[in-house]
Design an enzyme around this catalytic site. Structure first.
Site, PDB file in Angstrom:
ATOM      1  N   ASP A  78       0.807  -1.213   0.000  1.00  0.00           N
ATOM      2  CA  ASP A  78       0.000   0.000   0.000  1.00  0.00           C
ATOM      3  C   ASP A  78       0.843   1.269   0.000  1.00  0.00           C
ATOM      4  OD1 ASP A  78      -2.069   1.778   0.119  1.00  0.00           O
ATOM      5  OD2 ASP A  78      -2.669   1.312   2.162  1.00  0.00           O
TER       6      ASP A  78
ATOM      7  N   ASP B 293      -2.320   6.198  -6.486  1.00  0.00           N
ATOM      8  CA  ASP B 293      -2.615   5.323  -5.360  1.00  0.00           C
ATOM      9  C   ASP B 293      -2.616   3.867  -5.804  1.00  0.00           C
ATOM     10  OD1 ASP B 293      -3.398   4.657  -2.765  1.00  0.00           O
ATOM     11  OD2 ASP B 293      -5.517   4.666  -3.315  1.00  0.00           O
TER      12      ASP B 293
END
Ligand code: NAG
Ligand code: NAG
Ligand code: NAG
Length: 456
Positions: free
Chosen positions: A147, A329
């Site tokens: 992440d 992202d």
């Protein structure tokens, strides 16, 4: 200090020579061809995930796998594509980014620049990709959620008060000969994710093994002993944000704050995640745009997306007022655009697709609203899609434009979405990052893009 300088000299030499190699590479010409033509022909078959993992484990760096795909270390056998789950997680992710940015702005507004923000983060539970790292001595392999939007790296540890079931055995710091407990007052962590999930525990230092060449002694990570939610059978989170507890800030000297990844083009292939020298020498890139770091929002990487082009038609984001801020992202699936831009893109896409019958979005949870029925088609002609950044343009992989809804039917939808709650924000999601090398050079504040090598 001397070795640090030498390392950078090496990097420079390497960067230079890799540019030389690229000039001679044939795929550079293919890309140029794409730019001349305004459509790609894509095999329908290539949009369907196969039943077995075709991807080999990566020779260098870490293998990046879709957590539910047949290449995932978490899936014993192939599961059919859980599109619904992906859509729901994607919405949860974007919702968490929206509210996180909103609350940070309020806090910054109320208390001025020096306000100490609580540790909060967008929801890593929504992220679709995992990597396996080694921790401790003897090394224990742990599969963590990858992440770029998380500020903390943590894994569940034994003993545990409230752990969710994970596939790997729980990490036991007391069994590792290289682990040292942290004994200061700042030794506990507690994190509230913006989707309402929570994790708390204590910090431990131990040997982190990314690859045999990339080992870091005394890496500080969170040993989680209490989690409110299930993080999908993974052993925790590999946070690659810029907060002070991430891999990036902890071992920066070792890899010069550079990492690169390639999101696989389909669920049955593997991607990769590389650090430092490995990233520079193995991730070919030819496009560079500034990486924008906002001290108030360390968990996000911003980039100046000025426009998006379908075929020869360009839509400008920089002429919107205010121009949207754009986050790259890894945890969001579908790229979010300001609604006005999304509507224009969608209309243009529909012109290219007019020869195919329109299909209804299968249900409200899918929320992709521009779908076509491609029954009987072997190939589909899609417009080329180019993201225009400050200083460079990046043409997306054909697999990054549409989403095949089910394995069995022939419905595909435009894989972009509007974000009506935040018209001042765009998010480049992982569906659009497929098969690109994306290199984060945080030290020099640069993003590098190139055609990746993780399609099959
Ligand atoms: C706690 O604070 C000390 C001194 O500032 C620092 O060296 C240490 O790294 C901190 N520990 C953690 C887990 O952040
Ligand atoms: C465990 O987490 C919950 C939130 O999920 C929190 O309310 C509780 O205080 C935590 N317990 C401990 C012992 O840390
Ligand atoms: C990117 O594309 C736009 C629109 O075609 C063009 O005006 C611009 O010069 C291109 N930028 C670069 C760096 O090639």
């Amino acid at each position: 200090m001397a070795s640090y300088t030498f390392f950078h000299l090496l990097l420079l030499v390497l960067l230079f020579s890799s540019h030389e190699i690229e000039k001679r590479c044939s795929w550079g010409r293919e890309m140029a061809n794409h730019e001349e033509h305004d459509t790609y022909a894509v095999e329908m078959k290539s949009l369907t995930p196969a039943t077995t993992c075709k991807g080999k484990a990566q020779k260098r760096g870490l293998t990046l796998a879709h957590r539910q795909g047949p290449c995932s270390p978490l899936a014993a056998h192939r599961q059919s594509r859980d599109s619904k789950g992906i859509f729901l997680r994607d919405q949860a992710r974007v919702h968490s980014i929206n509210i996180l940015r909103q609350s940070r702005m309020l806090i910054a507004g109320n208390h001025g620049e020096n306000a100490r923000l609580p540790i909060r983060s967008s929801s890593p539970r929504a992220s679709e990709f995992v990597v396996t790292i080694g921790l401790g001595t003897p090394k224990v392999d742990l599969t963590l959620i990858f992440d770029t939007g998380s500020d903390i790296t943590w894994t569940q540890c034994k003993p545990c008060l409230g752990c969710y079931p994970q596939k790997d055995p729980l990490f036991e710091p007391s069994k590792s000969t290289t682990s040292s407990p942290c004994s200061a007052s700042n030794c506990t962590y507690s994190i509230d994710y913006a989707d309402g999930s929570h994790s708390n525990g204590y910090y431990v230092r131990d040997l982190l093994t990314l690859t045999p060449e990339y080992q870091f002694q005394d890496f500080i990570f969170g040993c989680s002993e209490n989690n409110s939610h299930d993080f999908g059978a993974t052993s925790g989170i590999l946070g690659l944000g810029q907060g002070d507890k991430t891999l990036i800030s902890r071992v920066e000297q070792k890899f010069s704050n550079i990492f690169c990844y390639c999101i696989p083009g389909s669920k049955n292939s593997n991607g990769y995640l590389l650090f430092g020298f490995d990233a520079l020498s193995n991730c070919q890139t030819e496009n560079i745009t500034p990486l924008i770091i906002d001290q108030h929002e360390p968990s996000f990487y911003f980039v100046n997306l000025v426009g998006i082009a379908l075929g020869n038609q360009k839509f400008s984001l920089s002429s919107e007022s205010p121009p949207p801020k754009t986050i790259i992202d890894s945890g969001t699936t579908f790229t979010r655009l300001p609604p006005s831009i999304y509507n224009a893109v969608r209309e243009e896409f529909d012109k290219y697709m007019s020869k195919y019958p329109r299909a209804k979005s299968p249900s409200t949870v899918w929320t992709l609203d521009t779908c076509y029925d491609l029954r009987g088609q072997e190939n589909v002609n899609l417009p080329t899609v180019t993201l225009q950044f400050e200083k460079t343009n990046v043409t997306l992989d054909p697999s990054a434009i549409v989403w095949r809804v089910n394995d069995d039917d022939a419905q595909v939808c435009l894989a972009f979405k509007p974000n009506p709650k935040r018209p001042d924000q765009a998010i480049i999601g992982n569906a659009q990052q497929r098969n690109l090398n994306i290199l984060f050079n945080i030290r020099d504040e640069e993003f590098h893009f190139g055609r990746g090598d993780c399609a099959n």
